[in-house]
Write an enzyme that holds these catalytic residues in place. Structure first.
Site, mmCIF file in Angstrom:
data_model
loop_
_atom_site.group_PDB
_atom_site.id
_atom_site.type_symbol
_atom_site.label_atom_id
_atom_site.label_comp_id
_atom_site.label_asym_id
_atom_site.label_seq_id
_atom_site.Cartn_x
_atom_site.Cartn_y
_atom_site.Cartn_z
ATOM 1 N N GLU A 173 0.820 -1.218 0.000
ATOM 2 C CA GLU A 173 0.000 0.000 0.000
ATOM 3 C C GLU A 173 0.852 1.267 0.000
ATOM 4 O O GLU A 173 0.627 2.166 -0.818
ATOM 5 C CB GLU A 173 -0.919 0.019 1.225
ATOM 6 N N ASP A 232 -6.276 -4.618 0.900
ATOM 7 C CA ASP A 232 -7.296 -4.696 1.961
ATOM 8 C C ASP A 232 -7.899 -6.101 2.044
ATOM 9 O O ASP A 232 -8.461 -6.483 3.071
ATOM 10 C CB ASP A 232 -8.436 -3.701 1.685
ATOM 11 N N ASP A 278 -0.773 -4.897 3.280
ATOM 12 C CA ASP A 278 -1.319 -3.712 3.939
ATOM 13 C C ASP A 278 -0.674 -3.662 5.324
ATOM 14 O O ASP A 278 -1.019 -4.455 6.204
ATOM 15 C CB ASP A 278 -2.851 -3.817 4.053
ATOM 16 N N THR A 317 -6.102 2.254 9.650
ATOM 17 C CA THR A 317 -5.210 3.264 10.253
ATOM 18 C C THR A 317 -5.980 4.253 11.128
ATOM 19 O O THR A 317 -5.470 4.690 12.162
ATOM 20 C CB THR A 317 -4.402 3.986 9.146
ATOM 21 N N ILE A 366 -0.800 -1.565 7.813
ATOM 22 C CA ILE A 366 -1.827 -1.349 8.846
ATOM 23 C C ILE A 366 -3.147 -1.160 8.107
ATOM 24 O O ILE A 366 -3.319 -0.191 7.371
ATOM 25 C CB ILE A 366 -1.532 -0.116 9.725
ATOM 26 N N ASP A 367 -4.055 -2.109 8.257
ATOM 27 C CA ASP A 367 -5.393 -1.924 7.701
ATOM 28 C C ASP A 367 -6.276 -1.452 8.852
ATOM 29 O O ASP A 367 -6.391 -2.128 9.876
ATOM 30 C CB ASP A 367 -5.945 -3.225 7.100
HETATM 31 MG MG MG Z 1 -3.255 0.473 5.314
HETATM 32 MG MG MG Z 2 -6.262 -0.919 4.105
#
Ligand code: MG
Ligand code: MG
Length: 283
Positions: free
Chosen positions: A76, A226, A97, A102, A99-100
């Site tokens: 990402e 994601d 990702d 955030t 950090i999904d």
């Molecule tokens: Mg993210």
């Molecule tokens: Mg994400």
């Protein structure tokens, strides 16, 4: 490559990635514990990023590249930095990702995760989703089931939308270009299911379907990173992930439905079609 050696290769990819993701947990958690992580906006006022997103992605890419120089990456933060369009070839490709969720991370809601998927010949074969705050490691590799902290998990047996608890992503309403579509779908689904939850992380939501806490999830207009990790975890937990209108979904444009059972997926597809045909908000 023979089937047996491909299986060993995938297992090795899985083991190394699992260990790396686990190591990144405390690094991200350090940011979460600060009262308010330093953040910036990216593509829009609601698209936030912290130094921890970048730090975790760099560590994952560095570690995976060292272990597997033959693999490619769709991450990402690197994609955002290059302003590039993600490209998926037949080569083994990690879809990351860091950090999904955030916004959850910044606001100190525990529902955020590190999500890593691996596609080979455009097929998802490894999925890893780790929630450091609650220490939940969801993982799967193709053909070998789905696990939460090493224990097998499975989707619910729900076959009827009226008794289903559905995951949604309410924040998509922020985007003017797709606002009407999401408002109509959200109202249609919420009016017909037993409960609706908007968790703020698609990857976490997918894992909640995989473990049977939610029965299904409909999502469009998100990104490959994601979905890639969680989609395989659902499939390996006995559920299904398909395109919102039926058929196979595209990893690069993951407009999809995740459901515990085919019957539920059928109900979801019907409701989505009905919602898309609405010309007025008459629910
Ligand atoms: Mg993210
Ligand atoms: Mg994400």
């Amino acid at each position: 490559m023979s089937d047996i050696s491909e299986k060993q290769t995938i297992h090795n990819y899985y083991n190394v990635a699992l260990e790396l993701v686990m190591k990144c947990g405390p690094i991200a958690f350090e940011g979460y514990e600060k009262a308010e992580a330093d953040f910036q906006t990216k593509s829009a006022f609601y698209d936030l990023v912290t130094i921890y997103d970048k730090k975790v992605e760099d560590l994952l890419i560095e570690g995976l590249q060292k272990a597997f120089p033959e693999t490619k990456f769709i991450g990402e933060e690197n994609t955002a930095e290059d302003k590039s369009e993600p490209v998926l070839t037949d080569a083994p490709t990690w879809i990351i990702d860091p950090i999904d969720g955030t916004t959850n991370f910044i606001r100190r809601f525990p529902n955020w995760c590190i999500s890593v998927g691996l596609a080979i010949r455009k097929e998802l074969v490894v999925g890893i989703v780790y929630l450091p705050v609650v220490n939940e490691m969801y993982s799967a590799w193709k053909g070998h089931g789905a696990y939460l902290n090493g224990q097998p998990i499975s989707v619910s047996k729900c076959t009827n939308i009226n008794s289903a608890v559905v995951g949604t992503e309410m924040s998509l309403i922020q985007r003017p270009a797709v606002r009407d579509k999401h408002v109509k779908r959200l109202c249609k689904l919420a009016s017909n299911c037993s409960g609706c939850r908007s968790i703020g992380s698609a990857a976490v939501t997918l894992c909640y379907v995989a473990r049977g806490s939610l029965d299904c999830f409909a999502v469009e207009d998100l990104q490959p990173w994601d979905i890639a990790g969680g989609a395989l975890i659902i499939r390996e937990a006995g559920g299904l992930v398909c395109h919102s209108k039926g058929g196979e979904f595209s990893i690069l444009k993951p407009d999809c439905i995740a459901a515990a059972t085919p019957e539920l997926a059928k109900d979801m597809i019907e409701l989505i079609n009905e919602a898309d045909q609405l010309t007025e908000f008459t629910f």
